[in-house]
Design a protein around this motif. Structure first.
Motif, PDB file in Angstrom:
ATOM      1  N   LEU A 582       0.810  -1.206   0.000  1.00  0.00           N
ATOM      2  CA  LEU A 582       0.000   0.000   0.000  1.00  0.00           C
ATOM      3  C   LEU A 582       0.845   1.259   0.000  1.00  0.00           C
ATOM      4  CD1 LEU A 582      -2.734  -1.099   2.565  1.00  0.00           C
ATOM      5  CD2 LEU A 582      -2.975  -0.882   0.076  1.00  0.00           C
ATOM      6  N   GLU A 583       2.087   1.124   0.504  1.00  0.00           N
ATOM      7  CA  GLU A 583       2.946   2.303   0.570  1.00  0.00           C
ATOM      8  C   GLU A 583       3.503   2.695  -0.793  1.00  0.00           C
ATOM      9  OE1 GLU A 583       5.866   1.153   3.362  1.00  0.00           O
ATOM     10  OE2 GLU A 583       4.753   1.866   5.105  1.00  0.00           O
ATOM     11  N   ILE A 584       3.388   1.805  -1.800  1.00  0.00           N
ATOM     12  CA  ILE A 584       3.902   2.142  -3.121  1.00  0.00           C
ATOM     13  C   ILE A 584       3.041   3.246  -3.713  1.00  0.00           C
ATOM     14  CG2 ILE A 584       4.291   1.254  -5.443  1.00  0.00           C
ATOM     15  CD1 ILE A 584       4.763  -1.460  -4.230  1.00  0.00           C
ATOM     16  N   SER A 585       3.637   4.301  -4.117  1.00  0.00           N
ATOM     17  CA  SER A 585       2.889   5.454  -4.606  1.00  0.00           C
ATOM     18  C   SER A 585       2.173   5.128  -5.905  1.00  0.00           C
ATOM     19  CB  SER A 585       3.837   6.640  -4.837  1.00  0.00           C
ATOM     20  OG  SER A 585       3.143   7.696  -5.467  1.00  0.00           O
ATOM     21  N   PRO A 586       0.855   5.425  -6.013  1.00  0.00           N
ATOM     22  CA  PRO A 586       0.123   5.158  -7.239  1.00  0.00           C
ATOM     23  C   PRO A 586       0.522   6.090  -8.368  1.00  0.00           C
ATOM     24  CG  PRO A 586      -1.273   6.342  -5.695  1.00  0.00           C
ATOM     25  CD  PRO A 586      -0.002   6.023  -4.967  1.00  0.00           C
ATOM     26  N   THR A 587       1.369   7.093  -8.069  1.00  0.00           N
ATOM     27  CA  THR A 587       1.756   8.056  -9.105  1.00  0.00           C
ATOM     28  C   THR A 587       3.065   7.680  -9.783  1.00  0.00           C
ATOM     29  OG1 THR A 587       2.971   9.425  -7.525  1.00  0.00           O
ATOM     30  CG2 THR A 587       0.630   9.890  -7.794  1.00  0.00           C
ATOM     31  N   ILE A 588       3.713   6.572  -9.351  1.00  0.00           N
ATOM     32  CA  ILE A 588       4.974   6.172  -9.977  1.00  0.00           C
ATOM     33  C   ILE A 588       4.709   5.786 -11.429  1.00  0.00           C
ATOM     34  CG2 ILE A 588       6.813   4.446  -9.969  1.00  0.00           C
ATOM     35  CD1 ILE A 588       6.519   4.293  -6.976  1.00  0.00           C
ATOM     36  N   ALA A 589       5.458   6.370 -12.349  1.00  0.00           N
ATOM     37  CA  ALA A 589       5.276   6.075 -13.764  1.00  0.00           C
ATOM     38  C   ALA A 589       5.792   4.682 -14.082  1.00  0.00           C
ATOM     39  CB  ALA A 589       5.997   7.110 -14.609  1.00  0.00           C
ATOM     40  N   SER A 590       5.032   3.945 -14.881  1.00  0.00           N
ATOM     41  CA  SER A 590       5.431   2.603 -15.278  1.00  0.00           C
ATOM     42  C   SER A 590       4.809   2.305 -16.630  1.00  0.00           C
ATOM     43  CB  SER A 590       4.977   1.573 -14.237  1.00  0.00           C
ATOM     44  OG  SER A 590       3.567   1.590 -14.114  1.00  0.00           O
ATOM     45  N   THR A 591       5.191   1.220 -17.209  1.00  0.00           N
ATOM     46  CA  THR A 591       4.624   0.807 -18.486  1.00  0.00           C
ATOM     47  C   THR A 591       3.884  -0.499 -18.329  1.00  0.00           C
ATOM     48  OG1 THR A 591       6.643  -0.352 -19.098  1.00  0.00           O
ATOM     49  CG2 THR A 591       6.444   1.951 -19.796  1.00  0.00           C
ATOM     50  N   GLU A 592       2.917  -0.710 -19.211  1.00  0.00           N
ATOM     51  CA  GLU A 592       2.152  -1.946 -19.209  1.00  0.00           C
ATOM     52  C   GLU A 592       1.766  -2.265 -20.639  1.00  0.00           C
ATOM     53  OE1 GLU A 592       1.630  -4.913 -18.206  1.00  0.00           O
ATOM     54  OE2 GLU A 592       0.980  -4.229 -16.246  1.00  0.00           O
ATOM     55  N   THR A 593       1.632  -3.525 -20.969  1.00  0.00           N
ATOM     56  CA  THR A 593       1.207  -3.937 -22.305  1.00  0.00           C
ATOM     57  C   THR A 593      -0.213  -4.471 -22.231  1.00  0.00           C
ATOM     58  OG1 THR A 593       2.161  -6.130 -21.976  1.00  0.00           O
ATOM     59  CG2 THR A 593       3.553  -4.477 -23.037  1.00  0.00           C
ATOM     60  N   LEU A 594      -1.057  -4.065 -23.151  1.00  0.00           N
ATOM     61  CA  LEU A 594      -2.440  -4.514 -23.231  1.00  0.00           C
ATOM     62  C   LEU A 594      -2.688  -5.091 -24.614  1.00  0.00           C
ATOM     63  CD1 LEU A 594      -4.293  -1.490 -21.550  1.00  0.00           C
ATOM     64  CD2 LEU A 594      -3.529  -3.600 -20.479  1.00  0.00           C
ATOM     65  N   ARG A 595      -3.235  -6.269 -24.658  1.00  0.00           N
ATOM     66  CA  ARG A 595      -3.531  -6.913 -25.940  1.00  0.00           C
ATOM     67  C   ARG A 595      -4.995  -6.684 -26.288  1.00  0.00           C
ATOM     68  NH1 ARG A 595      -1.554 -10.719 -29.396  1.00  0.00           N
ATOM     69  NH2 ARG A 595      -3.066 -12.132 -30.341  1.00  0.00           N
ATOM     70  N   ILE A 596      -5.238  -6.271 -27.518  1.00  0.00           N
ATOM     71  CA  ILE A 596      -6.590  -5.943 -27.962  1.00  0.00           C
ATOM     72  C   ILE A 596      -7.232  -7.187 -28.552  1.00  0.00           C
ATOM     73  CG2 ILE A 596      -7.987  -4.495 -29.481  1.00  0.00           C
ATOM     74  CD1 ILE A 596      -6.534  -3.011 -27.201  1.00  0.00           C
ATOM     75  N   GLY A 597      -8.333  -7.616 -27.931  1.00  0.00           N
ATOM     76  CA  GLY A 597      -9.075  -8.773 -28.415  1.00  0.00           C
ATOM     77  C   GLY A 597     -10.230  -8.360 -29.299  1.00  0.00           C
ATOM     78  N   ASN A 598     -10.993  -9.365 -29.762  1.00  0.00           N
ATOM     79  CA  ASN A 598     -12.086  -9.063 -30.691  1.00  0.00           C
ATOM     80  C   ASN A 598     -13.304  -8.451 -30.011  1.00  0.00           C
ATOM     81  OD1 ASN A 598     -13.051 -11.259 -29.295  1.00  0.00           O
ATOM     82  ND2 ASN A 598     -13.009 -12.662 -31.043  1.00  0.00           N
ATOM     83  N   GLU A 599     -13.303  -8.356 -28.674  1.00  0.00           N
ATOM     84  CA  GLU A 599     -14.430  -7.760 -27.961  1.00  0.00           C
ATOM     85  C   GLU A 599     -14.073  -6.406 -27.365  1.00  0.00           C
ATOM     86  OE1 GLU A 599     -15.781 -10.488 -25.039  1.00  0.00           O
ATOM     87  OE2 GLU A 599     -16.366 -12.049 -26.465  1.00  0.00           O
ATOM     88  N   SER A 600     -12.919  -5.875 -27.736  1.00  0.00           N
ATOM     89  CA  SER A 600     -12.494  -4.585 -27.184  1.00  0.00           C
ATOM     90  C   SER A 600     -13.390  -3.456 -27.685  1.00  0.00           C
ATOM     91  CB  SER A 600     -11.044  -4.304 -27.573  1.00  0.00           C
ATOM     92  OG  SER A 600     -10.685  -2.977 -27.233  1.00  0.00           O
ATOM     93  N   PRO A 601     -13.868  -2.576 -26.810  1.00  0.00           N
ATOM     94  CA  PRO A 601     -14.676  -1.426 -27.253  1.00  0.00           C
ATOM     95  C   PRO A 601     -13.878  -0.425 -28.075  1.00  0.00           C
ATOM     96  CG  PRO A 601     -14.161  -1.278 -24.906  1.00  0.00           C
ATOM     97  CD  PRO A 601     -13.709  -2.628 -25.356  1.00  0.00           C
ATOM     98  N   ALA A 602     -12.542  -0.526 -28.070  1.00  0.00           N
ATOM     99  CA  ALA A 602     -11.705   0.413 -28.826  1.00  0.00           C
ATOM    100  C   ALA A 602     -11.379  -0.095 -30.219  1.00  0.00           C
ATOM    101  CB  ALA A 602     -10.409   0.670 -28.059  1.00  0.00           C
ATOM    102  N   LEU A 603     -11.856  -1.273 -30.566  1.00  0.00           N
ATOM    103  CA  LEU A 603     -11.522  -1.877 -31.844  1.00  0.00           C
ATOM    104  C   LEU A 603     -11.991  -1.004 -33.009  1.00  0.00           C
ATOM    105  CD1 LEU A 603     -10.150  -4.521 -32.731  1.00  0.00           C
ATOM    106  CD2 LEU A 603     -12.419  -5.525 -33.008  1.00  0.00           C
TER     107      LEU A 603
END
Length: 673
Positions: A582-603
């Motif tokens: 919980l002490e880890i700051s939620p504002t620390i910048a990091s990267t994440e990968t997201l895979r877009i599937g066939n049900e993604s609303p952003a497709l």
């Protein structure tokens, strides 16, 4: 209403046995000793609270039957093949030599040969319950002496069956009696063979049908029926009642239900086994002990010394080091619980009289009382004896010097890795080092493994890394890394200490099983300690956090923090670990990968249309499509099925972006770890 006497005796035994076992465990003595002393206290030779032994003996016979049943369940041909040299050769040598030496000594004193061999049987067996419990508590069960000891104990447990069968022959008088016994035995074996064959054929089908009914009670009843029926059958043919339990266990061991059967029977076995050891105590005469105190003490000393020497000799013959042979010998120098079974059977057959039986019981209990102290002192004694005899010298190192290895002016190894232990971890490390061209040498104490690996061209030597001379010969002063991939905690501690003294700059990595061993190994000089249970816990919490959408960079930083702090966090309470997260700051910048599937609303939508940065604060810094990476994609770039978006932002930013890009119910197409 009248209460049956056996019920009152049973209640009294439990009232006395429970606190007696608790006291023994508190004193770090085997609980078996507590049960025996409880029986002595309340038996006819003690306070006289229990005088009628017939009912208790029946219950104890059930305990013996269940004990042999569980041994039969653990009897596996596959396991026997894996340890065949240690079990068949080591076990046979130990039982055969102990029986032969004991029989020869008693024969020299004018004892009848049948009785002398029977005494050899009694002396040959060690206490599986005591030895395994002590070695497990000391984390030594997977050590070289632990594996060798378990193999010999396994052979002893199997040999008990044949020893029980031999008692009628040993007690027979004259050739006519022996011939009659042999004919009876052959007939019984043939009949039992037919019964076992029928059981192998019909029992699995019956159990399959019972399991389909989904009734645990009926399943247990069928198992008990088969166990009692097979025991009755062996008793009917004049063999041991307990032998039927072993045969029933062997039959069930070959079915897919053996693990469930073991779990169902275990509680009953433990209760009735306790009654068995209490019943042994009921038969011990305190007055007989004091009357024969000299004989008892002499017998205790003789058993411990000769048995330890014989086991030491067998282990050395198998090619293991001096230290391992000493630890195994002292660990198994006591009389076993099955010796009590044999003793009672021998007394019933007239092989031994009451006085001899009492002396044996007293001496056996004495060896059991000594066991915890001998097992605790065994490693230190082994190290000292090995140093005194200068055993465990380094084997031939000539085969490790090839073109890829840098040599010092003296012709030794330089800038190399020393691997101690050629198990799974050691083999994998050696293979990788060989591929990348890093020089190394492997040390191991298993002669069979060393021989096979050397034949395959491995750079391995038979040597004990706890020896200073061995480490020097392996080039410890010129080595860069020492990796201990062994399963012997005491040997690992000694090796770390020796290596650090010989090379203060050496980087030492130790693989161990438990987190509790970290601090001592670090204090002795290890640079890194990798406990198996810790790495398993890291893998578990990493996957749990990943499933809940915690950024990979945060997970990796948490893992690194735990490792950097020497695993201290895992030894704290659970709330402390939660607080750290919980002490880890939620504002620390990091990267994440997201895979877009066939049900993604952003497709099909463009990045500008989505406006992730404005809505969530996260930024798409790259798109991976068809194996090609597009860095800093433009606002007109449209999102396609199968795209992997690399997103930069805080944990909260990435979480909000995930809600816009992924379906509401995240499936396997969500995160792409």
């Amino acid at each position: 209403m009248h209460t049956p006497t056996i019920f009152e005796d049973f209640l009294l035994i439990l009232l006395v046995a429970v606190p007696a076992a608790m006291i023994c465990l508190r004193l770090r003595l085997p609980h078996i000793v507590g049960f025996i002393f409880a029986g002595i206290a309340i038996g006819p030779y003690g306070l006289g609270l229990i005088r009628e032994l017939a009912g208790i003996e029946i219950l104890s016979e059930i305990g013996v039957m269940l004990l042999l049943f569980t041994i039969g369940l653990e009897f596996s041909l596959t396991r026997l093949r894996e340890m065949k040299r240690l079990v068949l050769l080591g076990g046979a040598l130990q039982v055969g030599l102990t029986t032969a030496v004991t029989a020869t000594i008693f024969k020299a004193f004018g004892i009848d040969i049948g009785k002398a061999v029977f005494f050899g049987f009694l002396a040959a067996l060690s206490s599986t319950a005591i030895v395994l419990k002590m070695w497990i508590e000391r984390n030594e069960i997977e050590s070289p002496h632990g594996r060798a000891g378990v193999a010999i104990l396994l052979f002893q447990d199997i040999a008990v069956v044949f020893m029980l069968l031999a008692i009628p022959f040993l007690s027979g008088v004259g050739s006519a009696s022996l011939l009659a016994s042999a004919q009876k035995l052959i007939f019984a074996v043939l009949a039992l063979g037919l019964a076992v064959a029928a059981s192998y054929f019909f029992l699995p089908k019956l159990l399959y049908y019972i399991v389909k009914l989904r009734s645990p009670e009926l399943f247990l009843l069928v198992i008990v029926l088969f166990l009692v029926g097979m025991s009755w059958l062996t008793s009917f043919f004049g063999l041991s009642f307990a032998l039927g339990g072993f045969i029933a266990g062997v039959v069930l061991a070959e079915t897919e239900y053996n693990h469930q059967v073991f779990a169902e029977v275990m509680p009953f076995r433990d209760v009735f086994n306790g009654l068995f050891f209490v019943s042994i105590g009921l038969l011990v005469s305190v007055s007989a002990f004091f009357s024969n105190a000299g004989s008892v003490l002499a017998l205790i000393l003789a058993i411990v010394v000769f048995k330890a020497l014989i086991i030491w000799l067998v282990i050395r013959f198998l090619g293991l080091a001096q230290r391992i042979a000493v630890i195994a010998g002292l660990g198994m120098a006591q009389i076993g619980e099955f010796s009590f079974v044999l003793a009672r059977a021998g007394q019933s057959s007239g092989l031994i009289n009451e006085t001899e039986y009492q002396v044996f019981l007293s001496a056996s209990i004495g060896t059991m009382l000594l066991s915890p102290f001998l097992i605790s002192a065994a490693p230190a004694i082994g190290f000292r004896l090995q140093s005194f005899l200068r055993d465990g010298a380094f084997g031939d190192i000539g085969n490790v010097e090839d073109e890829s290895i840098h040599l010092t002016s003296s012709g030794g190894l330089s800038q190399h890795v020393i691997i101690v232990g050629y198990g799974l971890n050691g083999r994998n490390l050696a293979r990788v080092l060989r591929v990348v061209g890093i020089p190394y040498v492997v040390l191991d104490l298993n002669a069979d493994i060393v021989r096979r690996a050397k034949n395959n061209g491995e750079k391995i030597n038979f040597a004990d890394a706890t020896r200073r001379e061995v480490l020097l010969h392996a080039g410890i002063r010129d080595a860069w890394v020492l990796v201990l991939a062994m399963s012997d905690a005491a040997a690992a501690r000694r090796t770390v200490k020796q290596a650090r003294q010989l090379n203060p700059e050496l980087h030492i990595i130790v693989r161990t099983r438990y987190v509790a061993e970290i601090t001592e190994l670090l204090d002795l000089g290890a640079n890194e300690v990798i406990p198996e249970e810790f790495e398993t816990s890291i893998e578990i919490f990493s996957r749990v956090l990943l499933r809940f959408g915690v950024s990979r960079s945060i997970i990796e930083s948490q893992v690194e923090r735990i490792r950097r702090q020497g695993y201290e966090m895992l030894r704290m309470t659970a709330p402390m670990v939660s607080k750290t997260l919980l002490e880890i700051s939620p504002t620390i910048a990091s990267t994440e990968t997201l895979r877009i599937g066939n049900e993604s609303p952003a497709l099909g939508k463009a990045l500008g249309e989505l406006d992730l940065r404005g809505k969530t604060g996260a930024t798409v810094i790259a798109i991976i499509r068809d194996g090609k990476t597009e860095v800093s994609p433009g606002a007109e770039t449209r999102i396609c099925e199968g795209d992997t978006l690399v997103i930069l932002g805080s944990a909260d930013d990435i979480e909000r972006a995930s809600e816009l890009l992924l379906p509401t119910e995240r499936g396997s197409d969500g995160f792409n770890p």
